[in-house]
Scaffold this motif. Structure first.
Motif, PDB file in Angstrom:
ATOM      1  N   ALA B 385      -0.570   1.860  -9.464  1.00 16.50           N
ATOM      2  CA  ALA B 385      -1.351   0.634  -9.318  1.00 16.50           C
ATOM      3  C   ALA B 385      -2.079   0.657  -7.985  1.00 16.50           C
ATOM      4  O   ALA B 385      -3.255   0.300  -7.885  1.00 16.50           O
ATOM      5  N   ASN B 386      -1.365   1.127  -6.942  1.00 13.03           N
ATOM      6  CA  ASN B 386      -1.964   1.239  -5.625  1.00 13.03           C
ATOM      7  C   ASN B 386      -3.192   2.119  -5.635  1.00 13.03           C
ATOM      8  O   ASN B 386      -4.260   1.763  -5.154  1.00 13.03           O
ATOM      9  N   LEU B 387      -2.982   3.323  -6.178  1.00 11.07           N
ATOM     10  CA  LEU B 387      -4.071   4.295  -6.172  1.00 11.07           C
ATOM     11  C   LEU B 387      -5.213   3.811  -7.033  1.00 11.07           C
ATOM     12  O   LEU B 387      -6.383   4.006  -6.713  1.00 11.07           O
ATOM     13  N   SER B 388      -4.859   3.172  -8.134  1.00 13.66           N
ATOM     14  CA  SER B 388      -5.878   2.647  -9.011  1.00 13.66           C
ATOM     15  C   SER B 388      -6.751   1.665  -8.240  1.00 13.66           C
ATOM     16  O   SER B 388      -7.976   1.690  -8.335  1.00 13.66           O
ATOM     17  N   GLY B 389      -6.085   0.806  -7.462  1.00 13.90           N
ATOM     18  CA  GLY B 389      -6.818  -0.161  -6.659  1.00 13.90           C
ATOM     19  C   GLY B 389      -7.735   0.542  -5.670  1.00 13.90           C
ATOM     20  O   GLY B 389      -8.915   0.204  -5.541  1.00 13.90           O
ATOM     21  N   LEU B 390      -7.202   1.551  -4.995  1.00 20.54           N
ATOM     22  CA  LEU B 390      -7.999   2.289  -4.017  1.00 20.54           C
ATOM     23  C   LEU B 390      -9.198   2.960  -4.682  1.00 20.54           C
ATOM     24  O   LEU B 390     -10.320   2.906  -4.192  1.00 20.54           O
ATOM     25  N   PHE B 391      -8.931   3.575  -5.835  1.00 16.54           N
ATOM     26  CA  PHE B 391      -9.995   4.263  -6.549  1.00 16.54           C
ATOM     27  C   PHE B 391     -11.065   3.290  -6.997  1.00 16.54           C
ATOM     28  O   PHE B 391     -12.254   3.584  -6.967  1.00 16.54           O
ATOM     29  N   LEU B 392     -10.591   2.132  -7.412  1.00 20.07           N
ATOM     30  CA  LEU B 392     -11.527   1.131  -7.906  1.00 20.07           C
ATOM     31  C   LEU B 392     -12.455   0.703  -6.782  1.00 20.07           C
ATOM     32  O   LEU B 392     -13.665   0.568  -6.968  1.00 20.07           O
ATOM     33  N   GLY B 802      -4.782  -3.087   1.270  1.00 20.92           N
ATOM     34  CA  GLY B 802      -6.003  -2.474   0.747  1.00 20.92           C
ATOM     35  C   GLY B 802      -6.911  -3.510   0.110  1.00 20.92           C
ATOM     36  O   GLY B 802      -8.118  -3.529   0.350  1.00 20.92           O
ATOM     37  N   LEU B 803      -6.320  -4.404  -0.681  1.00 20.76           N
ATOM     38  CA  LEU B 803      -7.123  -5.393  -1.382  1.00 20.76           C
ATOM     39  C   LEU B 803      -7.832  -6.318  -0.397  1.00 20.76           C
ATOM     40  O   LEU B 803      -9.040  -6.556  -0.498  1.00 20.76           O
ATOM     41  N   VAL B 804      -7.046  -6.815   0.568  1.00 15.89           N
ATOM     42  CA  VAL B 804      -7.632  -7.771   1.508  1.00 15.89           C
ATOM     43  C   VAL B 804      -8.703  -7.088   2.359  1.00 15.89           C
ATOM     44  O   VAL B 804      -9.793  -7.622   2.567  1.00 15.89           O
ATOM     45  N   ALA B 805      -8.378  -5.881   2.806  1.00 11.26           N
ATOM     46  CA  ALA B 805      -9.355  -5.163   3.637  1.00 11.26           C
ATOM     47  C   ALA B 805     -10.654  -4.960   2.872  1.00 11.26           C
ATOM     48  O   ALA B 805     -11.748  -5.142   3.405  1.00 11.26           O
ATOM     49  N   TRP B 806     -10.500  -4.610   1.608  1.00 14.83           N
ATOM     50  CA  TRP B 806     -11.683  -4.372   0.791  1.00 14.83           C
ATOM     51  C   TRP B 806     -12.496  -5.650   0.630  1.00 14.83           C
ATOM     52  O   TRP B 806     -13.717  -5.669   0.738  1.00 14.83           O
ATOM     53  N   ARG B 811     -17.194  -8.862   1.789  1.00 12.86           N
ATOM     54  CA  ARG B 811     -17.763 -10.188   2.049  1.00 12.86           C
ATOM     55  C   ARG B 811     -18.176 -10.364   3.501  1.00 12.86           C
ATOM     56  O   ARG B 811     -18.349 -11.489   3.963  1.00 12.86           O
ATOM     57  N   THR B 812     -18.342  -9.242   4.222  1.00 15.12           N
ATOM     58  CA  THR B 812     -18.672  -9.339   5.648  1.00 15.12           C
ATOM     59  C   THR B 812     -19.864 -10.253   5.894  1.00 15.12           C
ATOM     60  O   THR B 812     -19.799 -11.174   6.705  1.00 15.12           O
ATOM     61  N   ALA B 887       1.051  -7.834   5.490  1.00 18.49           N
ATOM     62  CA  ALA B 887       0.034  -6.879   5.032  1.00 18.49           C
ATOM     63  C   ALA B 887      -1.327  -7.557   4.941  1.00 18.49           C
ATOM     64  O   ALA B 887      -2.354  -6.935   5.173  1.00 18.49           O
ATOM     65  N   ALA B 888      -1.338  -8.836   4.596  1.00 20.97           N
ATOM     66  CA  ALA B 888      -2.621  -9.521   4.422  1.00 20.97           C
ATOM     67  C   ALA B 888      -3.199  -9.964   5.759  1.00 20.97           C
ATOM     68  O   ALA B 888      -4.410 -10.016   5.939  1.00 20.97           O
ATOM     69  N   THR B 889      -2.305 -10.287   6.716  1.00 19.55           N
ATOM     70  CA  THR B 889      -2.782 -10.837   7.984  1.00 19.55           C
ATOM     71  C   THR B 889      -3.601  -9.824   8.765  1.00 19.55           C
ATOM     72  O   THR B 889      -4.614 -10.168   9.380  1.00 19.55           O
ATOM     73  N   LEU B 890      -3.184  -8.544   8.724  1.00 16.84           N
ATOM     74  CA  LEU B 890      -3.878  -7.530   9.526  1.00 16.84           C
ATOM     75  C   LEU B 890      -5.377  -7.501   9.220  1.00 16.84           C
ATOM     76  O   LEU B 890      -6.190  -7.686  10.133  1.00 16.84           O
ATOM     77  N   PRO B 891      -5.772  -7.310   7.955  1.00 19.46           N
ATOM     78  CA  PRO B 891      -7.218  -7.310   7.688  1.00 19.46           C
ATOM     79  C   PRO B 891      -7.833  -8.699   7.812  1.00 19.46           C
ATOM     80  O   PRO B 891      -9.021  -8.820   8.152  1.00 19.46           O
TER      81      PRO B 891
END
Lengths: 112, 907
Positions: B385-392, B802-806, B811-812, B887-891
């Motif tokens: 699931a992780n990699l899938s998210g990254l690939f996506l 990964g999700l939050v960073a993305w 949305r920058t 994990a979410a706070t960092l990004p």
């Protein structure tokens, strides 16, 4: 070109090539194509190029072999000839083709 | 045959592609030239001769393409191209590649490790002739109120089956043994087995050197070579340097002369899985040690039995035949007094497949290992699931690239193909690294089984079967995590993509990505709950009072079988030795007992209060035979009365535990009352009894395992013959407590050399070791599941990050605009976080439900923990929330610090 040309039936081209080679091996691709056109009295719509994939298939099956040679007018050309396996194959193919032809003939004959 | 020839020629052609292309060009050129010349001869002009030749040839390019497709393997070319392309992609984003490979390595490595163990313990086929024919024969004995268990057989039963059965042949008995072994100066213990004379023949095993055992070796008095022994290939190489002279060599096994007649083949480890036998002796050895009666005894079940199905016979048919024969076989073999006991009357034969041999460890570990396999599969799903998210995320950044390639004529299949190769390029190195991990951690995992034999016998080296499963795993992963982005890429609309100026504003794919986070969290929560339940199980097991002192206590098994003292003299010898040990410096108490605590072996007897006899049915209690100082050595408090005396004055007395006192004398004081032991006389079939006076009551203790609550225990004094009944065996345990383990061990060995110098020396072992090994299964479960849960948590954390960073990157400009328009930082922060929190809530709800069912499924592994323990659920959820927020706070902090000027400028 004539209007009443038929397409070459699947699988029949191989037998035509084999038969041609049986009669006049070794022969180059152009010669084979010309010979088929002549024998069929130009009633087949044959692109001469399609002879080459057919030659490849026959070679892959080990029925014919090829060799570079010099043509009648001093041109380098690839000559094809039958292998031992190919000679046997002709008999088998002929037999099966005759069977199909006879069956077709029975279907096409006017019913009594 | 034709297709083989064709593919062979295609493969060959693949390597000579350039040369063949040139030849084809030349051939076709010469064709055209020949045609032109022909046409010229017919009188055509130069120009029309050429046109006509080309026309009758047909499409030159098409013919060449058709030719090439049939000539070699065009997809090889495509794959090579894809690999080169993928390598370029990886070089461009090495961080992504490293994270992906490491993640996969952990996931696949965990799966490989667990599967290697499962394969070694349960799936490895025995190296014998037609292993599929091999079956294991057992007798299912159902004692009322238990599930029944599969008992081994014995020699008379085996012989009876040989005589009567048509569906089975080659019936062989097998019993693992530890032999004291002497050869010249060498004096040590060897692990091995005693086996039927025709065992090797029936298994179809060929000797490496010499010969194997035959039925002749198994006859009374020995065979042509006396007592014949076959040694393992390993022993042959390690001790005898693989010399052929080993055949005919004389050795001493348990004080008896034996001759090595041959060497078993390499890789043959017998029929009991996870065993490591180094020497095989015929069953006759049982008679050599204990007399012919012991070898042929019909009242004891001790031989693991295997047989072959006769040709064409199905296992069910063999089972049916065996059970038709059962009454006759029992009549023939079971002593008449036992024949009509309920347990014998309800006995049934079981015929089970034995292609993979059999092991006691399977009873214990099948469930736990399957559970662990399920857990690691879950970890791998989280990985995917992780990699899938990254690939996506990457796929959405590469939309324009896909669109351009689509516009240039790449088919959908070609694009999918490309993405799949990219995934494989990560999955295969990940799998290789994972195999490395599994290999490194293997010995440690096997060690946790707490079984020295298995530790030696189980090889964690990945073999072909394991490797192919791992590879399959990798390909499956690649498919799994490549699926989402591929689906996404294949739906790229070319014109829309090319028109969009800014790829980042594309939003499709977000929904799919959003799905992964709750999915991962749900799986992680399940893992964490399961691991916590198992963790608190082992914690309860180890901390709950067992009733014993474990520190500074050692146990030692005596083997007084071959010393001349019997009866009174033997008991006196035990007492003398205990007294001698107690006098040694550093030793406080020494006692003798038939069983040591947590021995995983039970001795039960029926008792009844003497005054209630006849009115109340006798009830079973567990028992033990002990001498004085047993309780003080193990730190068990004496609640009332006294300990046994140091001499033989205690004969008809006993000491009972509190639980036994409550059981037999409810509501009354049990001290000085009389307890009646019911004795079933095997020979006569008549019940007799023995009365004993209760002289002491001790505190409750656990008995053979830490899992149960303390059972009623009756302690009987060790004594020589009383009323024709002796309980002084030759293999009792010394239980020694003192200042240090070393002092106790040396005191025991010194006393042994002094009191019984001819007896074999068996190393003493520590109670703490026994204590911990008795929960080896729970330890394995809790340690591994804990590790897997941590892994799951880590991966989920990475996923959320990964999700939050993305999202922040995507949305920058939006965020920049908001800040420029006056949004406060807190608002931006909560904007980013609110989305994640929504996903986390969803994940926790789903995960909580899944964990609820998972915890019910593992109920049987738990000890004094409720499956739905609210505290564990609450703490696990809290842990998950913490990790998620972290994990979410960092990004999210990066979003807050976006400079509006910068963000809008890059637009």
């Amino acid at each position: 070109m004539g209007e009443n040309k038929s397409d070459v039936l699947q699988g029949t081209l191989d037998l035509m090539v084999l038969k041609t080679l049986e009669l006049m091996e070794p022969l180059h691709g152009y010669g084979i194509a010309r010979r088929i056109e002549q024998v069929s009295n130009n009633t087949l719509s044959l692109n001469q190029g399609t002879i080459y994939p057919a030659l490849l298939r026959l070679q892959q099956r080990g029925w014919i072999k090829s060799e570079w040679g010099t043509s009648e007018n001093n041109r380098r050309a690839k000559y094809y000839s039958l292998s031992r396996l190919g000679k046997k194959q002709i008999e088998r193919e002929t037999e099966s083709w005759e069977r199909i032809a006879a069956t077709m003939a029975r279907f096409l004959a006017p019913s009594p | 045959m034709d297709w083989l020839r064709i593919w062979f020629s295609r493969c060959l052609a693949t390597f000579r592609r350039r040369k063949l292309d040139e030849e084809l060009d030349e051939e076709l050129l010469s064709h055209i030239e020949l045609a032109i010349e022909d046409n010229l001869r017919k009188g055509m002009s130069k120009e029309s001769a050429r046109t006509s030749a080309l026309r009758s040839f047909g499409g030159l390019i098409q013919v060449k393409e058709m030719y090439r497709v049939e000539r070699d393997l065009p997809f090889v070319d495509a794959i090579a191209q894809d690999i080169r392309y993928a390598a370029r992609q990886m070089k461009r984003a090495p961080g992504f590649a490293i994270v992906a490979v490491l993640t996969l390595a952990l996931g696949i490595g965990a799966n490989t490790a667990v599967f290697t163990l499962i394969h070694a313990l349960m799936l490895t086929t025995l190296p014998v002739r037609s292993p599929g024919e091999l079956v294991r024969l057992t007798m299912n004995l159902s004692v009322p109120a238990t599930d029944g268990h599969d008992a081994p057989l014995n020699l008379p039963i085996i012989e009876a089956i040989q005589r009567h059965s048509h569906s089975l042949h080659g019936v062989l008995g097998w019993c693992v043994y530890d032999f004291p072994f002497r050869d010249g100066s060498l004096n040590s213990g060897l692990h091995g087995a005693i086996v039927s004379g025709d065992a090797f023949e029936s298994l179809g095993v060929r000797p490496a050197v010499g010969r194997l055992l035959t039925p002749l070796d198994d006859q009374a008095g020995g065979g042509p070579d006396g007592l014949a022994a076959v040694i393992s290939y390993r022993l042959w190489r390690e001790r005898y340097r693989a010399g052929p002279s080993v055949v005919g060599h004389h050795i001493i096994v348990t004080d008896h002369d034996a001759t090595i007649v041959g060497v078993a083949p390499a890789g043959f480890e017998g029929v009991i899985t996870a065993e490591h036998p180094d020497i095989y002796l015929p069953l006759e050895f049982q008679a050599v040690l204990y007399g012919q009666a012991a070898k042929h005894e019909g009242g004891r079940l001790w031989l693991q039995t295997f047989a072959r199905l006769s040709p064409g016979v199905k296992r069910a048919q063999a089972g049916a035949e065996m059970n038709t024969l059962l009454p006759a076989i029992l009549d023939e073999t079971v002593p008449s007094a036992m024949r009509h006991l309920p347990v014998i009357e309800t006995a049934r034969f079981e015929v089970k497949p034995a292609r993979t041999g059999w092991s006691k460890l399977r009873l214990q570990y099948t469930g736990p290992l399957l559970m662990l396999q399920l857990m690691v599969a879950t970890v791998l799903l989280i990985c995917c699931a992780n990699l899938s998210g990254l690939f996506l995320a990457r796929a959405s950044a590469r939309r324009q690239e896909f669109a351009i390639r689509g516009a240039m004529g790449a088919g959908r299949f070609r694009l999918l193909h490309q993405l799949f190769v990219e995934c494989l390029m990560l999955a295969i190195p990940g799998a290789l690294l994972g195999v490395g991990f599994a290999w490194m951690t293997g010995p440690w995992i096997v060690h946790m089984l707490g079984n020295p034999q298995a530790e030696q016998a189980i090889s964690m080296r990945p073999n072909l079967a394991v490797l192919s499963v791992t590879l399959g795993c990798a390909v499956l992963c690649a498919l799994l995590f490549g699926m989402a982005p591929s689906w996404f890429a294949s739906h790229t609309r070319i014109e829309a993509e090319l028109r969009t100026l800014h790829p980042r504003t594309a939003v499709s794919g977000t929904r799919l990505r959003n799905f992964f986070v709750p999915f991962q969290l749900a799986l992680s929560l399940t893992l964490v709950v399961v691991a916590s339940l198992l963790g608190s199980t082992i914690q309860r097991l180890l901390t709950e009072s067992s009733g014993y002192r474990t520190e500074n206590v050692v146990f030692a098994l005596t083997d007084f079988l071959r010393i001349p003292e019997k009866g009174d003299a033997l008991v006196a010898l035990y007492r003398r030795m205990a007294a001698r040990i107690e006098q040694s410096p550093g030793v406080e108490q020494a006692s003798v007992a038939a069983l040591y605590p947590l021995m995983d072996s039970r001795w039960t007897e029926e008792f009844v209060a003497a005054n209630n006899a006849g009115r109340v049915r006798p009830v079973e209690a567990t028992g033990n035979v002990i001498t004085a100082h047993y309780f003080s050595a193990l730190g068990i408090p004496m609640l009332a009365g006294r300990d046994f005396q140091d001499d033989n004055s205690d004969t008809d007395t006993c000491i009972i535990s509190q639980a036994a006192a409550r059981l037999y004398f409810p509501g009354n004081s049990a001290l000085n009352r009389t307890l009646r032991q019911i004795i079933h006389q095997m020979r006569t079939g008549v019940d007799t009894f023995r009365d004993c006076q209760i002289v002491g009551i001790v505190q409750d203790t656990k008995y053979d395992s830490l899992r149960e609550s303390p059972p009623p225990i009756v302690y009987i004094p060790l004594r020589a013959e009383v009323n024709g009944f002796s309980n002084a065996g030759a293999a009792l345990f010394f239980i020694i407590h003192g200042r240090s383990v070393e002092a106790e061990k040396s005191a025991y060995l010194k006393a042994l050399h002094e009191v019984a110098p001819t007896s074999p020396e068996i190393p003493p072992f520590e109670f703490t070791q026994t204590f911990h090994d008795s929960v080896a299964r729970e330890r394995l479960l809790s340690v591994l599941s804990g590790f897997f849960a941590l892994l799951g948590l880590l991966l989920s954390g990475i996923g959320i990050y990964g999700l939050v960073a993305w999202n922040v990157t995507r949305r920058t400009s939006e965020i920049g605009l908001r800040i420029a328009l006056g949004a406060r930082r807190v608002e931006v922060f909560s904007l980013v976080m609110s989305q994640v929190i929504g996903l986390m809530v969803a994940g926790i709800l789903i995960g909580g439900t899944a964990a609820f069912f998972a915890s019910r499924a593992i109920r049987s592994f738990l000890f004094e923990v409720r499956p739905a323990d609210p505290l564990i659920f609450a703490l696990s959820t809290l842990l998950l929330i913490l990790i998620g927020l972290l994990a979410a706070t960092l990004p999210a902090r990066r979003a807050v610090s976006i400079d509006p000027m910068q963000a809008l400028k890059t637009e």
